[in-house]
Enzyme design. Structure first.
Site, mmCIF file in Angstrom:
data_model
loop_
_atom_site.group_PDB
_atom_site.id
_atom_site.type_symbol
_atom_site.label_atom_id
_atom_site.label_comp_id
_atom_site.label_asym_id
_atom_site.label_seq_id
_atom_site.Cartn_x
_atom_site.Cartn_y
_atom_site.Cartn_z
ATOM 1 N N CYS A 119 55.397 120.434 44.010
ATOM 2 C CA CYS A 119 54.768 121.681 44.241
ATOM 3 C C CYS A 119 55.382 122.669 45.106
ATOM 4 O O CYS A 119 55.768 123.614 45.918
ATOM 5 C CB CYS A 119 54.334 120.621 45.896
ATOM 6 S SG CYS A 119 54.820 119.405 46.795
ATOM 7 N N CYS A 141 53.273 113.539 49.879
ATOM 8 C CA CYS A 141 53.942 114.641 50.707
ATOM 9 C C CYS A 141 54.324 113.892 51.718
ATOM 10 O O CYS A 141 55.371 113.749 52.776
ATOM 11 C CB CYS A 141 52.502 115.154 51.393
ATOM 12 S SG CYS A 141 51.770 116.504 50.569
#
Lengths: 144, 211
Positions: free
Chosen positions: A37, A106
């Site tokens: 990402c 994350c």
């Protein structure tokens, strides 16, 4: 999918955002990134003589979940010993923030950042005899 | 490296039974032949399996295959031919999208050669994340200050960085082709390509924020 309220709260009012002196001996810095990402996260800890984390700062360039996970991690780290900090699991962060499956990575990034910061501090503060070992360990880690 | 990747899929045309010099489209009667189940994008586009490809050939092949598999072209055909055309059209689009972009092509080829995906190997060249963090900080400052000149300068830095990384990807793939290395060396080479490509992902993300 909308983010959970806690994520939004950390995103809108991030705790402990900022930097500490990377060169300082009592500061450990972890910089990690997620190529999938493109998120980059820096997390720093300040450790006192008794091995307790007195301050934690982060700077994250990434999505809301990555910012929230690192913000929450810094809050959680303060007052912990290094050993306790090393036990922080991404699942705890993900659970607390109710992250959806696509955002679990994350929280993994935040856990990696905490571990990297602890390693950096240990490397700086290792006794000379242990330094070689710590360096070896680090090299082993970067290869995986 | 000898390229025999295309030979395996060559067969006779299902319609006119002539030998086909390429997969999918018969050069004799132009009949669309079934898609072999094991064909990769390079084979599909009739290209050698390597990083450096002739983009003109790729484009021409794309045009030809797209035309012959276009749904309008087969509107009057039997349902199974129409279905085949649709499958081929989708595969051709995906292959073109992947191979025409050097970053996508490199990632695809890397995994085809048995290299790691970014999910398996997240490493980047030493010091890279530090540089990235610094650039991100500067980018943020430029954004907050609405400093167009600074933004333009940073964009140039990022573009230069991306091109440099792609150059080394190109060189690493060429090294890989040039030498029949032992498995350990080969894995190391594939790992190095992954490192460069991971770095490209970060640069590309930053560039997208400037647009």
């Amino acid at each position: 999918m909308p983010y959970n309220e806690k994520v939004l709260d950390h995103f809108n009012n991030p705790r402990n955002m900022g930097s500490m002196d990377k060169a300082a001996r009592d500061v450990g810095t972890g910089i990690v990134g997620a190529p999938e990402c493109g998120d980059v996260m820096k997390l720093q800890i300040k450790v006192d003589d008794s091995g307790v984390i007195t301050e934690a700062k982060f700077k994250t360039f990434g999505c809301g979940a990555a910012i929230a996970a690192s913000s929450l991690a810094t809050e959680w780290l303060k007052g912990k010993t290094l050993d306790q900090a090393g036990e922080l699991k991404n699942t705890e962060l993900a659970h607390e923030l109710a992250l959806p499956p696509v955002k679990i990575h994350c929280s993994v990034l935040a856990e990696d950042a905490v571990k990297a910061a602890i390693e950096d501090w240990k490397r700086k503060n290792a006794a000379p005899a242990e330094t070689a070992l710590a360096t070896e360990e680090m090299q082993g880690k970067t290869k995986t | 490296m000898e390229d025999n990747t295309n030979k395996a899929v060559l067969t006779k045309c299902t319609h006119c039974k002539h030998e086909m010099s390429q997969p999918l489209l018969c050069d004799h009667c132009e009949t669309l032949n079934p898609l072999p189940s094991f064909m990769d994008f390079f084979q599909l586009m009739g290209l050698p399996r390597r990083f450096e490809i002739d983009l003109k050939t790729l484009h021409e092949k794309y045009i030809t295959l797209s035309r012959h598999s276009h749904p309008d072209f087969h509107a009057e055909d039997e349902p199974d031919v129409m279905a085949l055309a649709m499958t081929v059209a989708a595969a051709v689009n995906e292959a073109y999208r992947t191979l025409s972009d050097p970053i996508r092509r490199a990632g695809y080829l890397l995994e085809l050669l048995g290299g790691p995906a970014s999910a398996q190997d997240k490493s980047v060249p030493g010091g890279f994340l530090n540089t990235m963090l610094m650039l991100q900080e500067e980018l943020e400052d430029a954004r907050v200050a609405a400093d167009a000149a600074a933004k333009a300068r940073l964009k140039q830095v990022l573009l230069t960085q991306r091109d440099g990384l792609l150059k080394s990807v190109e060189r690493l793939f060429a090294d890989l082709e040039a030498a029949a290395a032992c498995e350990a060396t080969r894995q190391q080479q594939l790992h190095e390509i992954r490192e460069q490509l991971n770095a490209v992902s970060f640069v590309r993300k930053s560039l997208s924020q400037l647009e």
